[in-house]
Write a protein that holds these residues in place. Structure first.
Motif, PDB file in Angstrom:
ATOM      1  N   UNK C 119       0.859  -1.188   0.000  1.00  0.00           N
ATOM      2  CA  UNK C 119       0.000   0.000   0.000  1.00  0.00           C
ATOM      3  C   UNK C 119       0.896   1.240   0.000  1.00  0.00           C
ATOM      4  N   UNK C 120       0.289   2.392  -0.290  1.00  0.00           N
ATOM      5  CA  UNK C 120       1.073   3.629  -0.282  1.00  0.00           C
ATOM      6  C   UNK C 120       1.700   3.848   1.089  1.00  0.00           C
ATOM      7  N   UNK C 121       0.917   3.600   2.143  1.00  0.00           N
ATOM      8  CA  UNK C 121       1.443   3.793   3.502  1.00  0.00           C
ATOM      9  C   UNK C 121       2.617   2.857   3.757  1.00  0.00           C
ATOM     10  N   UNK C 122       2.495   1.616   3.299  1.00  0.00           N
ATOM     11  CA  UNK C 122       3.593   0.663   3.508  1.00  0.00           C
ATOM     12  C   UNK C 122       4.843   1.118   2.764  1.00  0.00           C
ATOM     13  N   UNK C 123       4.668   1.653   1.566  1.00  0.00           N
ATOM     14  CA  UNK C 123       5.836   2.126   0.810  1.00  0.00           C
ATOM     15  C   UNK C 123       6.492   3.281   1.552  1.00  0.00           C
ATOM     16  N   UNK C 124       5.673   4.234   1.997  1.00  0.00           N
ATOM     17  CA  UNK C 124       6.237   5.392   2.707  1.00  0.00           C
ATOM     18  C   UNK C 124       7.008   4.929   3.938  1.00  0.00           C
ATOM     19  N   UNK C 125       6.419   3.978   4.671  1.00  0.00           N
ATOM     20  CA  UNK C 125       7.078   3.489   5.878  1.00  0.00           C
ATOM     21  C   UNK C 125       8.408   2.829   5.527  1.00  0.00           C
ATOM     22  N   UNK C 126       8.375   1.980   4.496  1.00  0.00           N
ATOM     23  CA  UNK C 126       9.585   1.241   4.132  1.00  0.00           C
ATOM     24  C   UNK C 126      10.675   2.178   3.616  1.00  0.00           C
ATOM     25  N   UNK C 127      10.280   3.259   2.941  1.00  0.00           N
ATOM     26  CA  UNK C 127      11.260   4.164   2.329  1.00  0.00           C
ATOM     27  C   UNK C 127      11.760   5.222   3.323  1.00  0.00           C
ATOM     28  N   UNK C 128      11.158   5.265   4.503  1.00  0.00           N
ATOM     29  CA  UNK C 128      11.458   6.342   5.456  1.00  0.00           C
ATOM     30  C   UNK C 128      12.951   6.526   5.768  1.00  0.00           C
ATOM     31  N   UNK C 129      13.762   5.465   5.785  1.00  0.00           N
ATOM     32  CA  UNK C 129      15.178   5.684   6.106  1.00  0.00           C
ATOM     33  C   UNK C 129      15.956   6.465   5.038  1.00  0.00           C
ATOM     34  N   UNK C 130      15.390   6.592   3.833  1.00  0.00           N
ATOM     35  CA  UNK C 130      16.131   7.235   2.739  1.00  0.00           C
ATOM     36  C   UNK C 130      15.682   8.669   2.534  1.00  0.00           C
ATOM     37  N   UNK C 131      16.650   9.569   2.467  1.00  0.00           N
ATOM     38  CA  UNK C 131      16.368  10.992   2.283  1.00  0.00           C
ATOM     39  C   UNK C 131      16.529  11.399   0.825  1.00  0.00           C
ATOM     40  N   UNK C 132      15.676  12.314   0.378  1.00  0.00           N
ATOM     41  CA  UNK C 132      15.841  12.957  -0.919  1.00  0.00           C
ATOM     42  C   UNK C 132      15.699  14.453  -0.697  1.00  0.00           C
ATOM     43  N   UNK C 133      16.712  15.216  -1.072  1.00  0.00           N
ATOM     44  CA  UNK C 133      16.689  16.652  -0.828  1.00  0.00           C
ATOM     45  C   UNK C 133      16.061  17.428  -1.976  1.00  0.00           C
ATOM     46  N   UNK C 134      16.037  16.830  -3.151  1.00  0.00           N
ATOM     47  CA  UNK C 134      15.436  17.518  -4.300  1.00  0.00           C
ATOM     48  C   UNK C 134      13.913  17.535  -4.217  1.00  0.00           C
ATOM     49  N   UNK C 135      13.347  16.729  -3.339  1.00  0.00           N
ATOM     50  CA  UNK C 135      11.891  16.680  -3.243  1.00  0.00           C
ATOM     51  C   UNK C 135      11.255  15.813  -4.313  1.00  0.00           C
ATOM     52  N   UNK C 136      11.930  14.741  -4.677  1.00  0.00           N
ATOM     53  CA  UNK C 136      11.411  13.845  -5.710  1.00  0.00           C
ATOM     54  C   UNK C 136      10.476  12.792  -5.116  1.00  0.00           C
TER      55      UNK C 136
END
Ligand code: FES
Ligand code: FES
Lengths: 743, 448, 163
Positions: C119-136
């Motif tokens: 789910x979208x929430x699961x993706x956001x949770x899983x990706x949380x450790x990775x930062x993107x500064x460009x706002x992609x």
């Protein structure tokens, strides 16, 4: 230089190899650089800076088209947009075109890649140059086929006659065919015939970036390269008293420890070896600390008390009018970090009396001058080549890393030196975006019209970029013979620096705007995306909502009521409609906000509507739907524009909700992501939709910085709508929001 | 003869049970006619502060859920009890509760409808609150945003799933009635005692419990468990290398960090996040009270232990200048062990001292309580899951190493850290403890 | 000598066993995808897979990795033959500067190998450790959703299991 390169070494070869040919095309520019006026009448875009067509467009014997730009790819997709301009006017497939970016021996001097100028400057130049080249090709074909030019047209790399005969470009351009001074008029296509411009095109750099090709200066690994690290002082201005170099030079892999005054660095075979040697040096170096920083808690009062250069930048009618309601407010922003994900990096090679530097600087020519000054060399002896780095969002440590690499390369001649900063160094030493304060008062009459407006803004400079003397290069300030940073200057209107976007775009009969430029810099500052516009738009657009409330008007109606420019009205209306803006009150804890600005009051128009929910017990904000409308003039790559605006909104949301550089009386303390938290995935908006209003045939207006200010104000306005609490000090942190809500 | 005795016994039993049944019987209290209440804002603010100290939000808010709407799973040795919805929603929350009903719940552990509450809701502490404070908490809760969210039924083993057992528990272990001042102590100490023993219910985690899940009064603050973490002893047997002082405790409780002890992690993380909302005076009072019984009692011993621990920490601080002296870089020469090498590559980059700009400033490991506890549970959890600040908030970040390191490697690392940074003897049971943790994972903690 | 199994190939690496994997990948094996971002386990730019788990290679010494199965973006496909995650990122144009993207792709790959339709929430949770500064972030989220679809399509084709 552009497409994914198989080997960094090849890139180095190309970079230096190709030079001779093109510097010929650039020769005249040197004299303009030395002050002579470019030929009149004025040529479009940057053509005036390099008036020879072959300084912009090359057609090889094999028919390959090469485009040369003095601008840098920073992740904004400029390469692709410029390719589209050239391919459109030359009638070739953009995929066959290669592009060379900023290089002091191959491309025009287009100054910095900043201020959302690239399309205006380089895009315009390339568009016109390409059109003129097409004209020349048709002329040449006309003579070749002896037909009147009217019976010829350019098509996919060849000139085709009505009688079916055709000549390929490569057979037309011989010798110096394109070495002609551009003319002021170009046979530009009719925009109706555009096939490439205005059509979304996949970016040429992305395939390499998602497959591990060596795309970045960080990825270069030429033969014999050494890894270097710099040891920065413990805080601003500290002097290196003593360090036992010998003990570190004994460490495995260490080739040399470089010391010049308080500049301390180490070069080693392996990267991890360089890092451990750096740590070792750092732990045994003895420093004399001098700097004292002001108290962070009262930094804004501190800044306003410093001497300032004051300038009235707008003054009309009688701003002292009181109207029916008079409102006052004061807004602040903290110091902000560029916070590139990849710390700054550069390579340098000193060969004989020639220095070559590979850098992700935004301005290779200005950097070259400052490096030459620092090393007491002639600018011609320094060759700066722009290679992409991690996104920079303004003047970060890119140029400083180049200076570090140059100094180490001088001490270890003949070996390519790669320097990459550590996270703590990037966060601690990069030039920040200045803290700012603005005071505003506004009067509305009983018709709900703004009758008077007073606005004052206080800020440090927004540019300490290199260019002339070496003093703006960090390392140069720490050498045994240190260079002093030059006295900072305000960027003049109409673009402005601290006062960028300080003049309201709205129709107001009586207004006064004052810019207080504060030369003295307690913290190192320079250009951060949107410069002063971030605070000024945040303040003006927040205050517009405060006035609208006083006037009992809907924020969107209120803005439209004060907007004359039809393009501004279109953007506002578009964003509101696509968002489904309406007046019915949302349940407690939910809110919507709107904001609009025209960047610099002369570039792209951008309006943003945001919905948020605020957790009352904690003040935690969740960003819901975000809808933006943008008018960047003639859109070249609409998806590129959407990508930039989406990015600006997310980055601005992070600045606005979470970010502040922190410092104690000695040193900057927000030196990593644990103490400079930024937005992570779970905090990203639910969705962002960007609607591009294309204006075929209009000027390119640029896009990169258009979203920053409106996004901040829209969020603040949505929070005010959700909580009834108006927050005016950035960041709008959960703690501040909770405090404003009360129990 | 015998028959008669049996009969008598039976009758006695029936009577006793009848008496108990009568005793435990609580009627339903009438629902309030309306949820519209007017409260003095001053009272609400006072309630907010008490709720922060009481950590109500922690057990009454599920991860990512709405505050006070319930759903947080409280692990007990007998099963899971879920924090209930205490928002003023009439149907699913406590919107229909009168203040009398609320007071009865706090004092006697009985819900408005007369059912007995499981002691996972610490009324054995809340019973000590003054009427004024209970009213303030009531005022605070009744002015929250109502959230319609049904409560989850507890999942308890038979026979405890019968509520009557809660009543029995109360008969055995609940001593009702407000806190009484100790005249031999000053006002700050008494305020602290009142908060710690009452609304703060610190003993609920930090005091060991008996077979029936009641705190053992004789071992008050002798150390307990919470959500799979050890809640360290706060009494004389506190494992902290440097004995806690009121100042260090105040800093720790207010900011989550004390330079001689480290940062609050695990279940303590949300606790300090809430205490940030409490008044400085109250936090100071709590610290004063706890400091009066934590660590060695006699001043000379405290002094000696402090000096010894700081000296040891200094000697064991990972210093990068070890590089010069050893072949193994940041880990001292005796540590070419698997654990030592892992430490040097995975940990030393942050857990080193000296040099350049401050990194995340982790404390000297030799001062850390998890490293110096008698049991490796907390250290293993930190190595495995790391430390993560609340989203958007500044705070130490440590990556979790599950995945990067195999369990045997984590064991070797923990063993190395223990040997190198503690003067306590080696942990015998690291692998078994890690296995136990794996079988009962808790997500990396984040503040509410 | 440390022997590492990277992208299905054995490599003999002559580096101090304390060396974090990131430097070995980039400098000894010339694999450019994993990037240095912080060296502190805070940003995810260096994320690679070890035995199917996303791992910060900047704080993982090679001493911990002998006999384990390491994968980088280079293993997901190539410019001419991009794999599903790479295709998804190209099709969504999910990059600005792109510096964070390889780390993002590996974390996404790890997620999708465990959960084919997050789910979208699961993706956001899983990706949380990775930062993107460009706002992609928004495009990255779209790309991960798209990658999930592309992968399930390819599920019929047998996936080779290495390591
Ligand atoms: S570089 Fe490894 S997490 Fe940032
Ligand atoms: S795309 Fe630039 S950091 Fe993510």
């Amino acid at each position: 230089m552009n497409a994914p390169l198989t080997s960094p070494t090849r890139r180095m070869f190309l970079a230096t190899g190709g030079a001779l040919v093109v510097s010929f095309a650039l020769r005249p520019t040197a004299s303009y650089a030395q002050g002579a006026k470019p030929p009149q009448p004025k040529l479009p875009g940057s053509l005036g800076k390099a008036p020879y067509l072959d300084a912009w467009i090359g057609i090889g014997g094999d028919g390959t088209v090469t485009v040369f730009t003095g601008k840098a790819e920073l992740g904004q997709g400029i390469k692709t947009a410029l390719l589209q301009c050239a391919a459109e006017e030359l009638d070739v497939d953009p995929k066959t075109v290669t592009i060379v970016t900023a290089d002091t021996e191959r491309t025009a001097n287009e100054g910095y890649t900043a201020g959302s100028h690239s399309m205006q400057d380089s895009g315009t130049a390339i568009l016109n140059a390409a059109a003129q080249v097409r004209g020349i090709l048709i002329e040449l074909a006309a003579t070749r086929l002896n037909l009147p030019a009217e019976q010829l047209q350019a098509k996919t790399g060849a000139v085709i006659a009505n009688d079916g005969r055709s000549v390929a470009y490569k057979d037309l351009v011989t010798g110096e065919a394109l070495h002609r001074v551009a003319s002021a008029q170009s046979p530009l296509k009719n925009v109706k015939d555009f096939k490439i411009i205005g059509t979304p095109m996949h970016r040429v750099d992305i395939p390499g970036k998602v497959t591990g090709a060596p795309m970045y200066v960080q990825d270069m690994r030429p033969e014999g390269m050494l890894h270097a690290r710099v040891v920065r002082p413990p805080n601003y201005g500290a002097e290196l008293v003593a360090v036992d170099i010998a003990s570190v030079e004994k460490l495995p892999g260490v080739i040399k420890v470089v010391r010049d005054g308080s500049f301390l660095a180490v070069a080693a075979q392996g990267e991890f070896q360089a890092i451990e040697a750096m740590n070792m040096l750092a732990s045994i170096a003895q420093w004399r600390k001098v700097a004292q920083l002001p108290d962070q808690g009262t930094i804004h009062q501190f800044l306003t008390r410093l001497p300032s250069q004051d300038q009235v930048i707008a003054n009309k009618g009688d701003p002292s009018q009181q109207g029916a309601h008079l409102l006052r407010a004061s807004y602040t922003r903290p110091y902000l970090s560029h916070g590139s994900i990849g710390p700054s990096c550069a390579l340098a090679l000193m060969k004989g009396d020639k220095l070559t530097v590979w850098t992700h600087s935004q301005g290779v020519y200005p950097l070259r001058n400052s490096l030459a000054d620092m090393l007491h060399m002639k600018p011609e002896q320094v060759h700066c080549i722009q290679v992409e780095g991690s996104g920079c969002y303004g003047h970060n440590a890119a140029d400083d890393a180049a200076a570090d690499a140059a100094l180490i390369a001088r001490a270890v001649p003949g070996r390519p030196i790669r320097v990459q900063w550590m996270r703590e160094q990037e966060h601690g030493w990069e030039p920040f975006g200045s803290a700012m304060i603005s005071n505003v008062s506004g009067a509305i009459d009983d018709q709900g019209r703004i009758v008077a407006w007073n606005y004052e803004v206080w800020s440090n400079t927004h540019s300490t970029r290199p260019g002339g003397p070496a003093g703006n290069l960090l390392a140069a300030q720490y050498l045994a013979q240190p260079f002093q940073p030059p006295e900072p200057k305000e960027i003049p209107m109409p673009e402005g620096g601290g006062d960028r976007n300080a003049i309201p775009i709205y129709a107001i009969p009586n207004e006064r705007v004052v810019d207080h430029f504060i030369p003295q810099m307690p913290l190192r500052v320079s250009a951060l995306r949107a410069l002063g516009a971030y605070l000024n738009i945040f303040a003006i657009e927040s205050f517009m909502d405060e006035l609208a409330e006083a006037a009992k008007a809907d924020p969107v109606d209120f803005r439209l009521k004060h907007l004359d420019d039809p393009r501004a009205r279109d953007v506002v209306t578009k964003a509101a409609r696509e968002f489904g803006w309406n007046k019915d009150k949302l349940p407690r804890g939910q809110g919507r906000g709107f904001a609009f600005a025209r960047y610099k009051n002369l570039a792209a128009y951008c309006a943003i509507a945001v919905e948020v929910s605020v957790e009352r017990e904690t003040g935690v904000v969740r960003l819901g739907r975000v809808v933006a409308a943008v008018d960047s003039g003639q859109a070249v790559n609409p998806d590129g524009i959407r990508n930039q605006i989406e990015g600006a909104i997310v980055q601005s949301a992070s600045w606005t909700l979470y970010e502040a550089v922190t410092f104690d009386r000695n040193e900057v303390t927000s030196v990593d992501w644990s103490r400079y938290p930024i937005l992570r995935f779970p905090q990203a908006p639910e969705s962002i939709a960007v609607h591009v209003i294309n204006r075929p045939g209009e000027k390119f207006l640029g896009t990169g910085e258009a979203g920053q200010g409106p996004a901040a104000a829209a969020i603040a306005n949505a929070i005010a709508d959700a909580t009834g609490a108006r927050l005016r000090d950035l960041p709008l942190s959960a703690d501040r929001i909770k405090q404003a809500i009360g129990v | 003869m015998l028959g008669r005795t049996l009969l008598g016994l039976a009758i006695a039993l029936i009577l006793a049970f009848g008496a108990f049944f009568a005793w435990q019987w609580r009627g339903e209290l009438a629902p309030t006619s309306t949820s519209a209440h007017a409260f003095d804002p001053g009272i609400v603010t006072k309630g907010a502060q008490l709720a922060a100290i009481g950590e109500c939000a922690v057990c009454h808010t599920r991860a990512g859920g709405k505050s006070f709407a319930g759903g947080f799973p409280v692990q007990t040795p007998f099963g899971v009890v879920y924090g209930t919805n205490i928002t003023p929603d009439r149907d699913t929350g406590i919107g229909a509760w009168s203040e009398e009903a609320f007071r009865r719940a706090m004092r006697e552990g009985v819900a408005r409808d007369g059912t007995h509450l499981y002691p996972a809701f610490p009324y054995d502490h809340f019973t000590k609150l003054t009427d004024g404070d209970i009213s303030a908490l009531y005022a605070f809760l009744m002015t929250r945003a109502p959230v319609a969210q049904a409560n989850r039924q507890p999942q308890l083993d038979f026979p405890l799933n019968f509520r009557i057992f809660a009543a029995g528990w109360q008969l055995l272990f609940l001593t009702k009635g407000p806190y009484r001042n100790d005249p031999s102590q000053n006002a700050t100490w008494n305020r602290g005692a009142y908060l710690v023993e009452g609304v703060g219910h610190c003993g609920a985690c930090h005091t060991p419990r008996n077979a029936l899940g009641a705190e053992r009064p004789k071992e008050a603050f002798g150390g307990g468990v919470s959500e799979g973490w050890n809640a360290p002893a706060l009494n004389a047997s506190s494992p902290a290398p440097v004995p806690w002082t009121a100042d260090q405790l105040t800093a720790y409780l207010k900011t989550g960090f004390a330079d001689q002890h480290g940062i609050a992690s695990g279940p303590m993380h949300p606790v300090v996040a809430n205490l940030a909302k409490a008044s400085d005076a109250d936090v100071r009072a709590i610290a004063t009270y706890v400091a009066s019984f934590i660590g060695p009692r006699n001043a000379a011993d405290r002094q000696r232990q402090t000096e010894a621990s700081l000296a040891f920490a200094k000697q064991r601080a990972v210093s990068v200048s070890d590089l010069a002296r050893t072949t193994t870089g940041v880990a001292p020469a005796d540590d070419r062990t698997a654990g030592g090498v892992l430490f040097a590559g995975a940990c030393a980059n942050c857990h080193r001292s000296g040099g350049g700009l401050p990194a995340s400033r982790p404390i000297a490991l030799a001062l850390s309580t998890p490293v110096n506890s008698s049991d490796p549970t907390n250290l293993l959890r930190i190595i495995a899951d790391g430390i993560h600040p609340a989203p958007g908030k500044s705070g130490p970040i440590m990556p979790g190493f599950s995945g990067a390191l195999t369990d045997p490697q984590i064991v070797a690392l923990a063993d190395y850290v223990r040997a190198h940074y503690s003067r306590g003897q080696a942990w015998p049971n690291i692998a078994a403890t890690l296995a136990a943790i794996r079988s009962n994972p808790t997500p990396a903690m984040e503040a509410p | 000598m440390t022997v590492l199994n990277v992208n299905g190939k054995q490599h003999e690496v002559d580096a101090d066993p304390r060396t974090p994997l990131l430097y070995v990948l980039r400098n000894d094996l010339a694999l450019n995808a994993a990037k240095f971002g912080c060296g502190l386990g805070q940003c995810g730019a260096c994320t690679v897979l070890v035995d199917h788990n996303p791992v910060f290679s900047c704080v993982t010494p090679i001493a911990a990795l002998e006999g384990r199965y390491i994968r980088t973006v280079e293993d997901l496909g190539s410019a001419d033959k991009p794999g599903p995650v790479q295709r998804a990122f190209i099709e969504e144009q999910a990059a600005q500067c792109g510096y964070c993207i390889p780390g993002m792709m590996m974390r996404a790959q790890a997620l999708l190998e465990k959960n084919a339709a997050p789910s979208d929430a699961q993706i956001r949770e899983a990706m949380a450790p990775n930062l993107c500064r460009c706002g992609t972030q928004m495009r990255i989220l779209r790309a991960v959703h798209r990658a999930a679809k592309l992968m399930t399509v390819e599920l019929n084709e047998p996936r080779e299991v290495k390591g």
